[in-house]
Design an enzyme around this catalytic site. Structure first.
Site, PDB file in Angstrom:
ATOM      1  N   GLU A  13       7.965  -3.289   0.140  1.00 18.03           N
ATOM      2  CA  GLU A  13       8.534  -2.513  -0.955  1.00 18.03           C
ATOM      3  C   GLU A  13       9.663  -1.584  -0.527  1.00 18.03           C
ATOM      4  O   GLU A  13      10.528  -1.253  -1.324  1.00 18.03           O
ATOM      5  CB  GLU A  13       7.426  -1.704  -1.653  1.00 18.03           C
ATOM      6  CG  GLU A  13       6.262  -2.525  -2.163  1.00 18.03           C
ATOM      7  CD  GLU A  13       6.621  -3.394  -3.354  1.00 18.03           C
ATOM      8  OE1 GLU A  13       7.709  -3.992  -3.352  1.00 18.03           O
ATOM      9  OE2 GLU A  13       5.805  -3.469  -4.274  1.00 18.03           O
ATOM     10  N   HIS A  25      -0.357  -1.500   4.558  1.00 14.93           N
ATOM     11  CA  HIS A  25      -0.678  -2.771   3.906  1.00 14.93           C
ATOM     12  C   HIS A  25      -2.107  -3.144   4.252  1.00 14.93           C
ATOM     13  O   HIS A  25      -2.562  -2.904   5.365  1.00 14.93           O
ATOM     14  CB  HIS A  25       0.291  -3.877   4.380  1.00 14.93           C
ATOM     15  CG  HIS A  25       0.292  -5.072   3.481  1.00 14.93           C
ATOM     16  ND1 HIS A  25      -0.608  -6.098   3.625  1.00 14.93           N
ATOM     17  CD2 HIS A  25       1.072  -5.370   2.406  1.00 14.93           C
ATOM     18  CE1 HIS A  25      -0.374  -7.001   2.671  1.00 14.93           C
ATOM     19  NE2 HIS A  25       0.632  -6.589   1.916  1.00 14.93           N
TER      20      HIS A  25
HETATM   21  N1  ACO Z   1       0.825   6.821   3.346  1.00 13.08           N
HETATM   22  C1  ACO Z   1      -0.066   7.668   3.884  1.00 13.08           C
HETATM   23  N2  ACO Z   1      -1.307   7.298   4.257  1.00 13.08           N
HETATM   24  C2  ACO Z   1      -1.657   6.026   4.076  1.00 13.08           C
HETATM   25  C3  ACO Z   1      -0.789   5.086   3.507  1.00 13.08           C
HETATM   26  C4  ACO Z   1       0.505   5.512   3.140  1.00 13.08           C
HETATM   27  N3  ACO Z   1       1.382   4.695   2.607  1.00 13.08           N
HETATM   28  N4  ACO Z   1      -1.412   3.888   3.429  1.00 13.08           N
HETATM   29  C5  ACO Z   1      -2.643   4.065   3.924  1.00 13.08           C
HETATM   30  N5  ACO Z   1      -2.795   5.360   4.316  1.00 13.08           N
HETATM   31  C6  ACO Z   1      -3.970   5.955   4.943  1.00 13.08           C
HETATM   32  C7  ACO Z   1      -5.045   6.280   3.925  1.00 13.08           C
HETATM   33  O1  ACO Z   1      -4.901   7.588   3.428  1.00 13.08           O
HETATM   34  C8  ACO Z   1      -6.286   6.117   4.751  1.00 13.08           C
HETATM   35  O2  ACO Z   1      -6.439   7.268   5.549  1.00 13.08           O
HETATM   36  P1  ACO Z   1      -7.912   7.816   5.910  1.00 13.08           P
HETATM   37  O3  ACO Z   1      -8.557   6.711   6.714  1.00 13.08           O
HETATM   38  O4  ACO Z   1      -7.633   9.069   6.664  1.00 13.08           O
HETATM   39  O5  ACO Z   1      -8.605   8.032   4.599  1.00 13.08           O
HETATM   40  C9  ACO Z   1      -5.946   4.965   5.710  1.00 13.08           C
HETATM   41  O6  ACO Z   1      -4.537   4.988   5.822  1.00 13.08           O
HETATM   42  C10 ACO Z   1      -6.385   3.605   5.195  1.00 13.08           C
HETATM   43  O7  ACO Z   1      -5.969   3.496   3.847  1.00 13.08           O
HETATM   44  P2  ACO Z   1      -6.641   2.546   2.774  1.00 13.08           P
HETATM   45  O8  ACO Z   1      -6.297   3.047   1.414  1.00 13.08           O
HETATM   46  O9  ACO Z   1      -8.087   2.304   3.084  1.00 13.08           O
HETATM   47  O10 ACO Z   1      -5.901   1.194   3.098  1.00 13.08           O
HETATM   48  P3  ACO Z   1      -5.767  -0.003   2.110  1.00 13.08           P
HETATM   49  O11 ACO Z   1      -5.768  -1.219   2.925  1.00 13.08           O
HETATM   50  O12 ACO Z   1      -6.784   0.058   1.028  1.00 13.08           O
HETATM   51  O13 ACO Z   1      -4.352   0.294   1.427  1.00 13.08           O
HETATM   52  C11 ACO Z   1      -2.235   0.143   0.528  1.00 13.08           C
HETATM   53  C12 ACO Z   1      -3.271  -0.552   1.401  1.00 13.08           C
HETATM   54  C13 ACO Z   1      -2.814   0.365  -0.873  1.00 13.08           C
HETATM   55  C14 ACO Z   1      -0.991  -0.759   0.410  1.00 13.08           C
HETATM   56  C15 ACO Z   1      -1.841   1.502   1.153  1.00 13.08           C
HETATM   57  O14 ACO Z   1      -1.328   1.325   2.453  1.00 13.08           O
HETATM   58  C16 ACO Z   1      -0.880   2.306   0.297  1.00 13.08           C
HETATM   59  O15 ACO Z   1      -1.336   3.015  -0.607  1.00 13.08           O
HETATM   60  N6  ACO Z   1       0.462   2.202   0.551  1.00 13.08           N
HETATM   61  C17 ACO Z   1       1.430   2.876  -0.275  1.00 13.08           C
HETATM   62  C18 ACO Z   1       1.699   2.065  -1.541  1.00 13.08           C
HETATM   63  C19 ACO Z   1       2.514   0.823  -1.260  1.00 13.08           C
HETATM   64  O16 ACO Z   1       3.506   0.849  -0.529  1.00 13.08           O
HETATM   65  N7  ACO Z   1       2.102  -0.285  -1.908  1.00 13.08           N
HETATM   66  C20 ACO Z   1       2.781  -1.592  -1.782  1.00 13.08           C
HETATM   67  C21 ACO Z   1       1.988  -2.529  -0.928  1.00 13.08           C
HETATM   68  S1  ACO Z   1       2.808  -4.075  -0.709  1.00 13.08           S
HETATM   69  C22 ACO Z   1       2.488  -4.905  -2.148  1.00 13.08           C
HETATM   70  O17 ACO Z   1       1.494  -4.743  -2.803  1.00 13.08           O
HETATM   71  C23 ACO Z   1       3.492  -5.887  -2.607  1.00 13.08           C
END
Ligand code: ACO
Length: 377
Positions: free
Chosen positions: A317, A259
């Site tokens: 989620e 998140h």
């Molecule tokens: N699985 C694997 N790796 C992840 C995940 C995940 N769910 N979430 C983040 N990471 C990793 C990224 O690959 C990144 O790694 P890196 O630094 O090696 O490149 C690091 O963690 C940071 O990720 P970002 O994308 O910069 O984090 P951001 O804050 O932008 O993303 C997000 C937040 C989009 C929710 C992300 O965690 C994600 O994609 N989760 C999966 C989708 C999801 O569950 N969405 C629902 C969110 S709740 C809502 O909106 C109601």
């Protein structure tokens, strides 16, 4: 300092609606901790709280609920769009987005963009959204649309349309808890979208249509369907490790984890985990719930191994998927059920933005080429 990429940590609005503390893992909705509100409130109560700043008394709740019920009938133009979308089997989020947009056609005062007119539009939207999604689901699955039943609450009406029978009160309670849990959540991507659209002095229907588009993506509201599909594909706790390692090796993200704001467990996950546990206990079969717990445990361990220090925790989620599955919904419809509940929160933000508006207009930093000459190759 705000990060340019993704506007991380940027503050773009003041709000009375909800407070998200990502380090403490706290969510407060109009003064109430989520854990107090969501297991107890109906969706109508949570909505009234957001729109009026306080919970309704019995008479206020009755008047508010009656007003919503009187507006549930869909106009012909919305039904026509839903029929066309169903004929092409379009995703429910697309059907919802298009049907919401048609409500301008029957708006009694389309040129009037006053706060009062937009309040009236907000009630129209809240009343009609469950009917749009419920009846679209029926049409898409080859069933005739149903007339809404006057006596049902918002959650009851939605489940009635989906299942074609008056729902079990336990299911209604679970959906009220779910919608009260997700009704508002700070300046997430879809709420921000709604506020940006509003800030140009556009109208409620435009803002909600845009917000639905923003919620559709898998990084925001599109995650619970794939999260449940993953649990089903894993099938047994002992398969979780290999399955998840394979996902990481292929560079995939685990839906339902991570998140932008929460660096500890999302408090909504706990509220919904409890709601889903109640549902599975009542159904007398805890196997899917137990499997989900095992998958979550393995996922958290492997997230720490593959992405050390990123503090990737379970988000709303993952357990949304279990609650919605527990009340008999298919994963394909999950995002739209989220949208129906979140419309109340978006509308509250639109009205709040209108009450104290200034155009939202950030800057970009130009990093492209300079000094080019016309005619030179
Ligand atoms: N699985 C694997 N790796 C992840 C995940 C995940 N769910 N979430 C983040 N990471 C990793 C990224 O690959 C990144 O790694 P890196 O630094 O090696 O490149 C690091 O963690 C940071 O990720 P970002 O994308 O910069 O984090 P951001 O804050 O932008 O993303 C997000 C937040 C989009 C929710 C992300 O965690 C994600 O994609 N989760 C999966 C989708 C999801 O569950 N969405 C629902 C969110 S709740 C809502 O909106 C109601």
């Amino acid at each position: 300092m705000p990060s340019v990429s993704g506007l991380e940590n940027a503050v773009a609005a003041e709000t009375n609606l909800s407070h998200v503390d990502g380090l403490a893992g706290e969510l407060i909705i109009a003064g109430y901790p989520l854990e107090e509100l969501a297991p107890n409130a109906t969706y109508e109560q949570s909505l009234y709280l957001l729109w009026h700043g306080q919970l309704p008394d019995a008479q206020q709740l009755k008047d508010f609920s009656d007003q919503i019920k009187s507006l549930q009938q869909l106009p012909d133009v919305a039904m026509y769009v839903l029929e066309q979308a169903a004929a092409k089997s379009l995703p429910t989020m697309d059907a919802l987005r298009m049907a919401v947009s048609t409500l301008s056609v029957t708006d009694p005062a389309p040129e009037d963009n006053s706060l009062e007119s937009n309040r009236a539009r907000a009630i129209q939207l809240v009343a009609k959204a469950p009917v749009i999604v419920g009846n679209y689901w029926r049409m898409k699955n080859g069933q005739a649309a149903l007339e809404p039943k006057e006596e049902l609450s918002q959650a009851g009406q939605f489940l009635y349309l989906i299942h074609g029978e008056v729902p079990d009160p336990e299911f209604v309670r679970a959906l009220d808890t779910y919608w009260s849990t997700i009704i508002d959540h700070g300046l997430n991507a879809s709420t921000f979208t709604a506020r940006v659209i509003t800030s140009t002095e556009s109208d409620m229907f435009s803002a909600i249509t845009g917000a639905i588009g923003a919620l559709k993506g898998p990084l925001h509201g599109g995650a619970p369907g794939p999260a449940l599909d993953m649990v089903f594909e894993i099938g047994k706790p002992e398969n979780a490790e290999a399955y998840i390692r394979n996902m990481f090796d292929n560079g995939e993200r685990l839906m339902g984890f991570g998140h932008r704001v929460y660096k500890v467990r999302d408090p909504r996950a706990d509220v919904l985990a409890q709601a889903s546990e109640r549902l599975f206990d009542k159904a007398g079969d805890r196997s899917l719930y137990e499997l989900a717990l095992a998958v979550e445990k393995t996922a958290l361990r492997l997230l720490e191994e593959y992405k050390p220090g990123r503090n990737l925790q379970t988000n709303v989620e993952f357990y949304t998927a279990l609650v919605l599955h527990g009340i008999g919904l298919k994963s394909e419809i999950f995002s739209s059920v989220f949208a129906v509940g979140r419309i109340g929160g978006w509308a509250a933000h639109v009205l709040e933005q209108m009450e104290n508006n200034r155009l939202i207009r950030p800057k970009s930093e130009y990093v492209g080429p300079t000094g080019r000459t016309w005619g030179a190759t």
